[in-house]
Design a protein around this motif. Sequence first.
Motif, PDB file in Angstrom:
ATOM      1  N   PHE A  79       0.814  -1.205   0.000  1.00 50.66           N
ATOM      2  CA  PHE A  79       0.000   0.000   0.000  1.00 50.66           C
ATOM      3  C   PHE A  79       0.856   1.268   0.000  1.00 50.66           C
ATOM      4  O   PHE A  79       2.041   1.245   0.354  1.00 50.66           O
ATOM      5  N   ILE A  80       0.232   2.385  -0.344  1.00 44.70           N
ATOM      6  CA  ILE A  80       0.897   3.676  -0.222  1.00 44.70           C
ATOM      7  C   ILE A  80       1.187   3.985   1.236  1.00 44.70           C
ATOM      8  O   ILE A  80       2.254   4.489   1.585  1.00 44.70           O
ATOM      9  N   SER A  81       0.238   3.650   2.109  1.00 47.19           N
ATOM     10  CA  SER A  81       0.380   3.932   3.535  1.00 47.19           C
ATOM     11  C   SER A  81       0.233   2.650   4.340  1.00 47.19           C
ATOM     12  O   SER A  81      -0.632   1.825   4.037  1.00 47.19           O
ATOM     13  N   PRO A  82       1.037   2.471   5.398  1.00 51.77           N
ATOM     14  CA  PRO A  82       0.895   1.304   6.259  1.00 51.77           C
ATOM     15  C   PRO A  82      -0.096   1.529   7.398  1.00 51.77           C
ATOM     16  O   PRO A  82      -0.139   0.738   8.342  1.00 51.77           O
ATOM     17  N   ALA A  83      -0.901   2.582   7.332  1.00 53.00           N
ATOM     18  CA  ALA A  83      -1.758   2.972   8.456  1.00 53.00           C
ATOM     19  C   ALA A  83      -2.839   1.957   8.760  1.00 53.00           C
ATOM     20  O   ALA A  83      -3.314   1.859   9.887  1.00 53.00           O
ATOM     21  N   GLY A  84      -3.264   1.177   7.768  1.00 53.79           N
ATOM     22  CA  GLY A  84      -4.333   0.207   7.977  1.00 53.79           C
ATOM     23  C   GLY A  84      -5.701   0.824   7.816  1.00 53.79           C
ATOM     24  O   GLY A  84      -5.871   2.051   7.786  1.00 53.79           O
ATOM     25  N   GLY A  85      -6.703  -0.018   7.733  1.00 55.90           N
ATOM     26  CA  GLY A  85      -8.080   0.441   7.588  1.00 55.90           C
ATOM     27  C   GLY A  85      -8.345   0.990   6.194  1.00 55.90           C
ATOM     28  O   GLY A  85      -7.556   0.842   5.269  1.00 55.90           O
ATOM     29  N   SER A  86      -9.490   1.631   6.077  1.00 55.69           N
ATOM     30  CA  SER A  86      -9.876   2.227   4.797  1.00 55.69           C
ATOM     31  C   SER A  86      -9.744   3.746   4.905  1.00 55.69           C
ATOM     32  O   SER A  86     -10.134   4.326   5.927  1.00 55.69           O
ATOM     33  N   PRO A  87      -9.137   4.437   3.905  1.00 53.71           N
ATOM     34  CA  PRO A  87      -8.812   3.951   2.560  1.00 53.71           C
ATOM     35  C   PRO A  87      -7.401   3.399   2.392  1.00 53.71           C
ATOM     36  O   PRO A  87      -7.060   2.992   1.296  1.00 53.71           O
ATOM     37  N   ALA A  88      -6.567   3.389   3.460  1.00 56.51           N
ATOM     38  CA  ALA A  88      -5.161   2.997   3.288  1.00 56.51           C
ATOM     39  C   ALA A  88      -5.033   1.611   2.662  1.00 56.51           C
ATOM     40  O   ALA A  88      -4.183   1.390   1.792  1.00 56.51           O
ATOM     41  N   ASN A  89      -5.866   0.660   3.083  1.00 59.48           N
ATOM     42  CA  ASN A  89      -5.764  -0.698   2.564  1.00 59.48           C
ATOM     43  C   ASN A  89      -6.328  -0.846   1.151  1.00 59.48           C
ATOM     44  O   ASN A  89      -6.329  -1.956   0.607  1.00 59.48           O
ATOM     45  N   LEU A  90      -6.786   0.247   0.562  1.00 57.88           N
ATOM     46  CA  LEU A  90      -7.343   0.201  -0.786  1.00 57.88           C
ATOM     47  C   LEU A  90      -6.478   0.940  -1.799  1.00 57.88           C
ATOM     48  O   LEU A  90      -6.817   0.974  -2.981  1.00 57.88           O
ATOM     49  N   GLN A  91      -5.362   1.505  -1.339  1.00 63.83           N
ATOM     50  CA  GLN A  91      -4.535   2.354  -2.214  1.00 63.83           C
ATOM     51  C   GLN A  91      -3.164   1.697  -2.386  1.00 63.83           C
ATOM     52  O   GLN A  91      -2.346   1.666  -1.459  1.00 63.83           O
ATOM     53  N   TYR A  92      -2.909   1.202  -3.595  1.00 66.09           N
ATOM     54  CA  TYR A  92      -1.705   0.409  -3.863  1.00 66.09           C
ATOM     55  C   TYR A  92      -0.599   1.275  -4.447  1.00 66.09           C
ATOM     56  O   TYR A  92      -0.848   2.196  -5.218  1.00 66.09           O
ATOM     57  N   ASP A  93       0.640   0.937  -4.065  1.00 68.76           N
ATOM     58  CA  ASP A  93       1.814   1.737  -4.390  1.00 68.76           C
ATOM     59  C   ASP A  93       2.381   1.292  -5.744  1.00 68.76           C
ATOM     60  O   ASP A  93       3.016   0.242  -5.858  1.00 68.76           O
ATOM     61  N   ILE A  94       2.165   2.099  -6.757  1.00 68.94           N
ATOM     62  CA  ILE A  94       2.539   1.709  -8.125  1.00 68.94           C
ATOM     63  C   ILE A  94       4.039   1.541  -8.279  1.00 68.94           C
ATOM     64  O   ILE A  94       4.520   0.560  -8.866  1.00 68.94           O
TER      65      ILE A  94
END
Length: 482
Positions: A186-201
């Motif tokens: 993920f872009i962010s390791p924060a967890g939850g939504s939206p962090a778990n929905l945003q992938y690091d290209i």
Amino acid sequence: PGFFDGDGQGAGDGAVWRVRFSPGEAGLWHYLAAFRSGDEVAVSLDPGAGTASDFNGSGGAFTVEPEDPGAPGFLSRGRLRWDGAHYLRFDDGSYWIKGGTDSPENFLAYAGFDNTVDQGGLPPGGDFLHEYAPHRVDWNPGDPDWGEQAGRGIIGALNYLNRFGVNSIYFLPLNLGGDGQDVYPFISPAGGSPANLQYDISKLWQWNRVFEHAQERAIALHFVLNETEGPNENWLDNGTLGLQRRLYYRELVARFGHHLALKWNLSEENDYSVDQLRDFASFIQAQDPDAHPIAVHTKPNNFRDYDDLLGDSRFSATSIQYNPDLAGDHVENWRAQSAQSGRPWVLDMDENNPAGSGLNDSNADDLRKRVLYDVFFSGGNIEWYAGYFPRPPANIGGDITLEDFRTREAMWEMMRCARELIEQELPFWQMQPDDDRLSGESNAFGGGEVFSLSGVQELHAVYLPDASPSGELSVDVSGASY
């Protein structure tokens, strides 16, 4: 399945949508793109979900040439498949024996990857990222690289493993909430939504360059999709097959499922219910057109789910954690049970106990006698766990701290010799464990092993770990015609 790929070269800004595809045969192929817009359309299994958008309906054709027998690594052999037998087989017809490494499980916690930050993992690996500095010398001109020579450590490590015949590597693509807390897509390791929905290209583009190189160096990719620690098991949708987990599976399949030799392992030391495992495997199968094998890892010598999974069309391999003296028995037991169920499993032994020693720099000879040949001559495959050790330079490194694969070089050499012996001298894919034919060998190191082919051709391969008879040493070949 496709995915958004930024500019197509690892940068996030762009307008490239990509499908990665590895055809199973040569010839003229036609394609038709479906591009849909709507709520949760990316994780829907309904091809008509949402509404058509943008390039939906675009199509064309391309020609695929026959595979090149001179191509590097697996590229000359085609896809590695389960085809109803106890060994995986390549498209070229050859069968495969796995001899790999389980460690470091956080292989992707690499300082050379973008946006990779240790989140404070448990000792002995906290505040630590891999550099694989001892393997920078193993990088070769022309090998993949990026940034300011950022790829050379991890690419060099794969070169080294290939040189010693290690042909599989086990790793976690997500360990947040687990031991290392330093691998995440993920872009962010924060967890939850939206962090778990945003992938690091950019990071996933770099991961794929490493995976491509592994395939070119004949190293299979063993994706372990969860850790056993509760926070990691529950990181996505509180452990259920919700939006976050479905997207996680879909992104991994879309970005990496085209690779030829790959295994999906649902969880390290699984704690999920059988119903959950079936749901997870069903979703992965629906997304993965190449039908890569799916397995689930056990706790040590604990097979609480395997009886229920026998014969299930979603599962084709084991992933067994074991005590060394039980390794061969486990292979022979589950080989027989799975065959009887009508769906023979590939027998993968994927973690050796005890954790306090694992495979280290001084016990390779003992594990060769006690485990290596026992597993191979029982019809199984193996990967080695490196133990739970502090990070270098204070120690040799272990499960989440291993930096230098040379610390286990003795086993890599022994394993290559054993595997190549079997591959070159035996029709192993037709053979069965047959230990009752042997008598007189001592019980040291678990006793001797017999691997047999019976029928029109009779063949018996015998391994004596102690070579010290307790009586008259003999192999029963009654019924054979010579």
